[in-house]
Design an enzyme around this catalytic site. Structure first.
Site, short mmCIF file in Angstrom:
data_model
loop_
_atom_site.label_atom_id
_atom_site.label_comp_id
_atom_site.label_asym_id
_atom_site.label_seq_id
_atom_site.Cartn_x
_atom_site.Cartn_y
_atom_site.Cartn_z
N LYS A 125 -7.10 -1.23 6.74
CA LYS A 125 -7.32 -2.04 5.39
C LYS A 125 -6.42 -3.44 5.23
O LYS A 125 -6.73 -4.36 4.89
CB LYS A 125 -7.18 -1.18 4.16
CG LYS A 125 -8.31 -0.05 4.17
CD LYS A 125 -8.28 0.49 2.63
CE LYS A 125 -7.14 1.57 2.43
NZ LYS A 125 -7.57 2.99 3.18
N ASP A 141 -13.33 3.01 7.42
CA ASP A 141 -12.25 3.66 6.89
C ASP A 141 -12.97 4.16 5.54
O ASP A 141 -12.89 5.50 5.01
CB ASP A 141 -11.06 2.74 6.24
CG ASP A 141 -10.07 3.44 5.39
OD1 ASP A 141 -9.68 4.50 6.06
OD2 ASP A 141 -9.93 3.05 4.41
N HIS A 176 0.81 -1.25 0.06
CA HIS A 176 0.00 -0.16 -0.02
C HIS A 176 0.96 1.23 -0.10
O HIS A 176 1.87 1.27 0.64
CB HIS A 176 -0.94 0.10 1.20
CG HIS A 176 -2.04 0.90 1.15
ND1 HIS A 176 -3.25 0.33 0.64
CD2 HIS A 176 -2.22 1.89 1.30
CE1 HIS A 176 -4.28 1.30 0.64
NE2 HIS A 176 -3.56 2.41 1.10
N1 URA Z 1 -3.95 5.50 1.65
C1 URA Z 1 -4.78 5.34 2.46
O1 URA Z 1 -5.51 4.06 2.58
N2 URA Z 1 -5.24 6.11 3.87
C2 URA Z 1 -4.67 7.35 3.86
O2 URA Z 1 -4.90 8.09 4.83
C3 URA Z 1 -3.49 7.70 2.92
C4 URA Z 1 -3.51 6.83 1.97
#
Ligand code: URA
Length: 443
Positions: A189, A163, A84
């Site tokens: 996540k 989220d 990520h």
């Molecule tokens: N990516 C994400 O999933 N969340 C954030 O706050 C910043 C980048």
């Protein structure tokens, strides 16, 4: 009534720099779907200004992960990996890395996000492919992992839904730039998606949410510590986002650039970063003994076409039209391609990624209000980047636009993103630090 009292107390407490109790944080996350946007946005802003302790951040992350299901991937064979990025301009690495890593033998269980602030999001980019989407049920996600070794899903009602609510609000309320909020958003996540190996690409520089290296390192170490407290080994890379990654900034054009990269014809910075991150995943997943072997495996699956074939399978599995690989023009195209020309000769000293991202947003590539549609055809193509020699009148970049009225301001903003001077300059190194699981220290 009681709920309004609680959120009001939390807003005021955070405004005054007080820490929340674990019960308060869990309560907020459980009720996030029914609290008014204005109160949530105020609380988010208070967190941006006042921060959170590690305990608060850990509780927030855990509560957000548990707001939906935590996927159990134990019945999916292979080393399950997830990567990520904390957000950048032109950052289409997932579109390259997911097929690359799957072609090299890993199982890529990826939960992605939409655009955030001035940065683009993988889910929006994938939607530029006709028919493609990332709304996968848990069963479908797991089956796709078994079938083709890669799946890219968005957070849904089932996966990290808290989220989803906070992310959409943060996007349009200036509340993205916060270490605890980014850490909780990203890690919740990753925990929900259930991978064994988690690699986080923490961006630093003008186009990142962490503008300087010290803040990026703090975000990296926070995510490692929170991950550790929640039983997850997290590896973090701190990587350069002073200028955009690659040449394409937008959606359809970024997908086209990712396809070109998997054909071995992509920009060097995007290729190199994808290969380096892929190698870290291979080492983490036990499929390479070291970084050099991992990188060689990554380059091999580009060269022999298996990574590109994996992308075809991924697009098909997510209901997209795989013929975009041969015909990227099937994705949304802009009405106009407006050149932005250099007003002076010299070398590009700086290319401010934030300004490029904001210029893209202005012409429709980002959201200004929650849930607004974005224009997947528009964006920017950069022809000159840091270190390149430029002649006066040469085309620095093209603006891809549908709304002509936006051209004058966006062109001016894009031109201002460039600093051209007489001295030859070198672009900053792509990877600035790796915080690996074993040592938790920068190498
Ligand atoms: N990516 C994400 O999933 N969340 C954030 O706050 C910043 C980048």
């Amino acid at each position: 009534m009681a709920s309004n009292m609680t959120i009001l107390k939390m807003i005021k407490d955070k405004r005054d720099g007080l820490a929340h109790s674990a019960e308060e944080i869990r309560w907020l996350v459980q009720n996030v779907g029914s609290l008014p946007d204005y109160q949530l946005a105020s609380w988010l802003m208070a967190v941006v200004c006042r921060g959170m302790t590690l305990d608060e951040t850990t509780t927030l992350t855990e509560a957000m992960a548990k707001s939906g299901e935590i996927m159990d991937l134990s019945d999916v064979p292979g080393a399950k990996v997830d990567k990520h990025s904390t957000g950048g301009v032109g950052d289409k690495v997932t579109l390259v890395l997911a097929p690359l890593a799957a072609a090299a033998g890993l199982t890529v269980a990826k939960l992605s996000g939409r655009g955030l602030g001035h940065t683009g999001g993988t889910i929006d980019k994938i939607e530029a492919i006709p028919g493609a989407h990332c709304e996968l049920s848990i069963e479908r996600f797991k089956q796709q992992l078994r079938d083709i070794g890669a799946a890219v899903a968005s957070q849904t009602g089932e996966l990290a839904p808290a989220d989803g609510v906070l992310y959409a609000l943060r996007d349009v309320t200036g509340t993205v730039e916060s270490i605890p909020l980014i850490a909780a958003s990203v890690l919740s996540k990753k925990i929900a998606a259930g991978a064994d190996v988690i690699l986080l690409d923490v961006k630093t520089g003008a186009g990142a949410f962490m503008r300087d290296d010290a803040s990026a390192r703090e975000l990296a170490t926070t995510m490692m510590e929170v991950g550790k407290r929640l039983g997850k080994h997290v590896t973090c890379v701190v990587s350069e986002m002073g200028q955009p990654l690659g040449s394409a900034v937008g959606h359809a054009n970024e997908v086209a650039e990712a396809i070109a990269t998997l054909k071995g014809e992509g920009p060097k910075d995007l290729t190199d970063l994808s290969v380096s991150l892929g190698a870290l995943l291979l080492v983490g997943g036990g499929l390479a003994k070291d970084q050099a072997e991992g990188e060689a495996k990554m380059r091999a699956v580009i060269a022999d076409g298996t990574a590109l074939e994996k992308l075809r399978c991924l697009i098909q599995a997510q209901d997209g039209d795989p013929s975009v690989i041969e015909h990227p023009e099937k994705m949304p195209q802009p009405k106009l391609r407006v050149p932005v020309e250099a007003t002076t000769a010299g070398y590009v000293q700086n290319l401010d990624a934030l300004s490029v991202g904001l210029a893209g947003k202005e012409i429709g590539a980002g959201r200004l209000v929650k849930g607004a549609p974005i224009d997947l055809a528009v964006g920017v193509m950069l022809h000159k980047k840091v270190g390149d020699k430029v002649e006066k009148g040469e085309t620095l970049a093209h603006l891809l636009v549908n709304d002509e009225s936006k051209v004058p301001h966006a062109s001016e903003a894009l031109l201002k993103a460039y600093t051209i001077g007489p001295e030859p300059t070198q672009a900053a190194p792509l990877i600035k630090a790796v915080y690996a699981v074993e040592t938790a220290a920068a190498k």
